[in-house]
Design a protein around this motif. Structure first.
Motif, mmCIF file in Angstrom:
data_model
loop_
_atom_site.group_PDB
_atom_site.id
_atom_site.type_symbol
_atom_site.label_atom_id
_atom_site.label_comp_id
_atom_site.label_asym_id
_atom_site.label_seq_id
_atom_site.Cartn_x
_atom_site.Cartn_y
_atom_site.Cartn_z
ATOM 1 N N UNK A 251 0.816 -1.208 0.000
ATOM 2 C CA UNK A 251 0.000 0.000 0.000
ATOM 3 C C UNK A 251 0.852 1.261 0.000
ATOM 4 N N UNK A 252 1.985 1.231 0.706
ATOM 5 C CA UNK A 252 2.823 2.419 0.829
ATOM 6 C C UNK A 252 3.668 2.680 -0.415
ATOM 7 N N UNK A 253 4.178 1.615 -1.044
ATOM 8 C CA UNK A 253 5.167 1.804 -2.107
ATOM 9 C C UNK A 253 4.731 1.298 -3.483
ATOM 10 N N UNK A 254 3.766 0.380 -3.545
ATOM 11 C CA UNK A 254 3.321 -0.198 -4.814
ATOM 12 C C UNK A 254 4.502 -0.627 -5.698
ATOM 13 N N UNK A 255 5.383 -1.478 -5.183
ATOM 14 C CA UNK A 255 6.518 -1.933 -6.001
ATOM 15 C C UNK A 255 6.059 -2.880 -7.108
ATOM 16 N N UNK A 256 6.880 -3.003 -8.125
ATOM 17 C CA UNK A 256 6.579 -3.979 -9.179
ATOM 18 C C UNK A 256 6.610 -5.390 -8.604
ATOM 19 N N UNK A 257 7.651 -5.646 -7.808
ATOM 20 C CA UNK A 257 7.850 -6.980 -7.229
ATOM 21 C C UNK A 257 8.245 -6.833 -5.772
ATOM 22 N N UNK A 258 7.718 -7.708 -4.939
ATOM 23 C CA UNK A 258 8.154 -7.833 -3.553
ATOM 24 C C UNK A 258 8.565 -9.282 -3.345
ATOM 25 N N UNK A 259 9.793 -9.489 -2.882
ATOM 26 C CA UNK A 259 10.260 -10.864 -2.694
ATOM 27 C C UNK A 259 10.419 -11.192 -1.223
ATOM 28 N N UNK A 260 10.218 -12.463 -0.927
ATOM 29 C CA UNK A 260 10.369 -12.974 0.428
ATOM 30 C C UNK A 260 11.597 -13.879 0.460
ATOM 31 N N UNK A 261 12.545 -13.561 1.333
ATOM 32 C CA UNK A 261 13.744 -14.370 1.486
ATOM 33 C C UNK A 261 13.878 -14.872 2.914
#
Length: 315
Positions: A251-261
């Motif tokens: 909601x804050x940044x609207x990134x293209x991709x968010x990854x979980x590591x």
């Protein structure tokens, strides 16, 4: 063109030669061997850097830049503070140049380096707007917007693990209460599993913990896969906590991709599928045709090394 990427950790110092396609050519490493003087640590950083260059069959004259990823806060080539290394205002850039020659040096927080590495060379596929979240001992994060690392006015930004998701909630190691890290880290999952086991002595998680030798981040997931009702409850509650923070970031940044590591990401779609459902149900941008893609990190421990090596791209 070749660059050197250095990952300075509390356990090991790793240096690698990276080519223009963001591929690691050769690596070298040595124990960090804390506690000891910063000068000794930087002597070893120089040693493993030269070793990686030698193993690559090139010379230092072929190196166009050097990047260092370090715990703590970095400001203009100075590591202002890194508690687990005992660093306080260490002139890291000057110390590297003294030992490796007058080559451009870039220094950044290690979580930011990992985010940059994933964005350009891993699951980000070159994304300019990208967030990496690491579910480990704590919750680490790095934010890339318009191809630049978001670090704030004091170079300490991007610490998303310390946004509060439960007001007056569980205490966090940072001193606040209710931080995302206190609910969504691997450490938190282990604690949640132990609490559930105490309340439910008949849960299969007791048997699994004995087989594994300890309660781990896998215990509840393994119990869930064996249809243990308590394991199902622990996993579902945990993923909801992860989703709360991820939704905030989307909601804050609207990134293209968010990854979980981090280690928990090895659960793959068992983690990601329900996580996506929770985010889809609660995100603000419900009518947008373009939505953030939530994926598993790809580079593992190499993310920080590659990210350090390509810090020159984010200046």
């Amino acid at each position: 063109m070749y660059t050197i990427g250095i990952d300075l950790g509390g356990t090991n110092i790793v240096a690698a030669v990276v080519d223009e396609n963001y591929k690691i050519i050769e690596k070298a490493k040595t124990p960090t061997a804390m506690p000891r003087k910063p000068e000794e640590i930087f002597d070893d950083i120089a040693k493993v850097s030269k070793e990686a260059v030698e193993k690559s069959g090139i010379t230092m004259s072929d190196i166009s830049s050097i990047g260092l990823g370090t715990p703590g806060t970095v400001n203009n080539g100075i590591i202002e503070y890194a508690n687990n290394l005992g660093f306080d205002h260490i002139p890291a850039s000057d110390m590297l140049k003294e030992r490796l020659g007058d080559i451009p040096v870039y220094i950044e927080n290690d979580a930011n380096c990992a985010a940059l590495g994933e964005a350009y060379a891993g699951c980000g596929n070159g994304s300019k707007n990208f967030i990496a979240v690491t579910l480990g001992t704590g919750v680490g994060s790095g934010i890339i917007i318009d191809g630049k690392i978001v670090s704030g006015i004091n170079h300490a930004g991007g610490e998303c693990g310390h946004m509060v998701i439960v007001v007056d909630g569980k205490p966090c190691t940072c001193g606040r209460r209710g931080c995302w890290e206190a609910y969504a880290s691997a450490t938190a999952l282990i604690n949640q599993t132990k609490e559930a086991m105490e309340k439910h002595p008949d849960s299969i998680m007791h048997e699994l913990a004995k087989e594994e030798g300890a309660v781990t981040g896998r215990t509840a997931f393994d119990a869930m896969r064996r249809k243990d009702a308590v394991g199902v409850q622990v996993v579902d509650a945990y993923i909801k906590y992860v989703a709360a923070g991820v939704t905030n970031l989307v909601n804050a940044f609207q990134p293209e991709i968010l990854c979980i590591g981090g280690g928990i990401c090895n659960e793959g779609e068992t983690l990601l599928r329900p996580l996506r459902r929770y985010v889809e149900a609660e995100r603000y941008s419900i009518y947008s045709d373009v939505q953030t893609e939530i994926v598993k990190a790809e580079l593992g421990n190499d993310a920080g090394i590659i990210g350090a090596a390509i810090l020159y791209t984010a200046q």
